[in-house]
Design a protein around this motif. Sequence first.
Motif, PDB file in Angstrom:
ATOM      1  N   ARG A  45       0.838  -1.180   0.000  1.00  0.00           N
ATOM      2  CA  ARG A  45       0.000   0.000   0.000  1.00  0.00           C
ATOM      3  C   ARG A  45       0.887   1.250   0.000  1.00  0.00           C
ATOM      4  O   ARG A  45       1.798   1.367   0.809  1.00  0.00           O
ATOM      5  CB  ARG A  45      -0.910  -0.021   1.226  1.00  0.00           C
ATOM      6  N   TYR A  95      -7.611   4.197  -0.663  1.00  0.00           N
ATOM      7  CA  TYR A  95      -8.099   4.111   0.704  1.00  0.00           C
ATOM      8  C   TYR A  95      -7.847   5.419   1.438  1.00  0.00           C
ATOM      9  O   TYR A  95      -6.815   6.059   1.236  1.00  0.00           O
ATOM     10  CB  TYR A  95      -7.358   3.020   1.477  1.00  0.00           C
ATOM     11  N   CYS A  96      -8.762   5.765   2.335  1.00  0.00           N
ATOM     12  CA  CYS A  96      -8.451   6.811   3.291  1.00  0.00           C
ATOM     13  C   CYS A  96      -8.275   6.169   4.658  1.00  0.00           C
ATOM     14  O   CYS A  96      -8.788   5.067   4.920  1.00  0.00           O
ATOM     15  CB  CYS A  96      -9.526   7.897   3.325  1.00  0.00           C
ATOM     16  N   ALA A  97      -7.550   6.860   5.505  1.00  0.00           N
ATOM     17  CA  ALA A  97      -7.240   6.332   6.826  1.00  0.00           C
ATOM     18  C   ALA A  97      -7.097   7.481   7.801  1.00  0.00           C
ATOM     19  O   ALA A  97      -6.710   8.593   7.407  1.00  0.00           O
ATOM     20  CB  ALA A  97      -5.963   5.508   6.771  1.00  0.00           C
ATOM     21  N   ILE A 110       1.964   2.316   7.276  1.00  0.00           N
ATOM     22  CA  ILE A 110       0.525   2.094   7.452  1.00  0.00           C
ATOM     23  C   ILE A 110       0.155   1.919   8.924  1.00  0.00           C
ATOM     24  O   ILE A 110      -0.978   2.210   9.314  1.00  0.00           O
ATOM     25  CB  ILE A 110       0.035   0.898   6.625  1.00  0.00           C
ATOM     26  N   TYR A 113      -1.462   4.651  11.102  1.00  0.00           N
ATOM     27  CA  TYR A 113      -2.869   4.983  10.934  1.00  0.00           C
ATOM     28  C   TYR A 113      -3.737   3.967  11.663  1.00  0.00           C
ATOM     29  O   TYR A 113      -3.467   2.774  11.656  1.00  0.00           O
ATOM     30  CB  TYR A 113      -3.222   5.052   9.449  1.00  0.00           C
ATOM     31  N   TRP A 116      -9.291   2.586   8.891  1.00  0.00           N
ATOM     32  CA  TRP A 116      -9.229   2.535   7.438  1.00  0.00           C
ATOM     33  C   TRP A 116     -10.631   2.398   6.843  1.00  0.00           C
ATOM     34  O   TRP A 116     -11.512   1.758   7.440  1.00  0.00           O
ATOM     35  CB  TRP A 116      -8.387   1.345   6.978  1.00  0.00           C
TER      36      TRP A 116
END
Length: 126
Positions: A45, A95-97, A110, A113, A116
């Motif tokens: 990601r 994707y937003c997180a 990642i 965060y 998700w």
Amino acid sequence: QLQLVESGGGLVQPGGSLRLSCVASGFTSTNYATGWFRQVPGKEREGLSCITHWGESTDYADSMKGRFSISRDNAKNTVYLQMNSLKPEDTAVYYCAVSLTTLCPPSAYIYEYDYWGQGTQVTVSS
């Protein structure tokens, strides 16, 4: 229930534009940072950008320079990713997180965060 919902993805021709939206709900405070990521099957990601509650942004990827921009509307609990001059290599699930830190994490790791969304597919093809 904390929830992030992305929308705005779809099929677009090369050179076209899309604006993705990320709506947050269930958070007791809005003092958090929101990031945008994307992922292609079989690859890690990739972090794109992050924005704080006050609108300060941190770009993680070169693709943000000149083509993509991040913004937010606190009244709507929504963060946007405006994508222009799209290329086939931008095809991915986006994707937003949310990071519950006040400031954007300095890296796109990642695990910085906490929450998700489910992702929205963007396909750039003629």
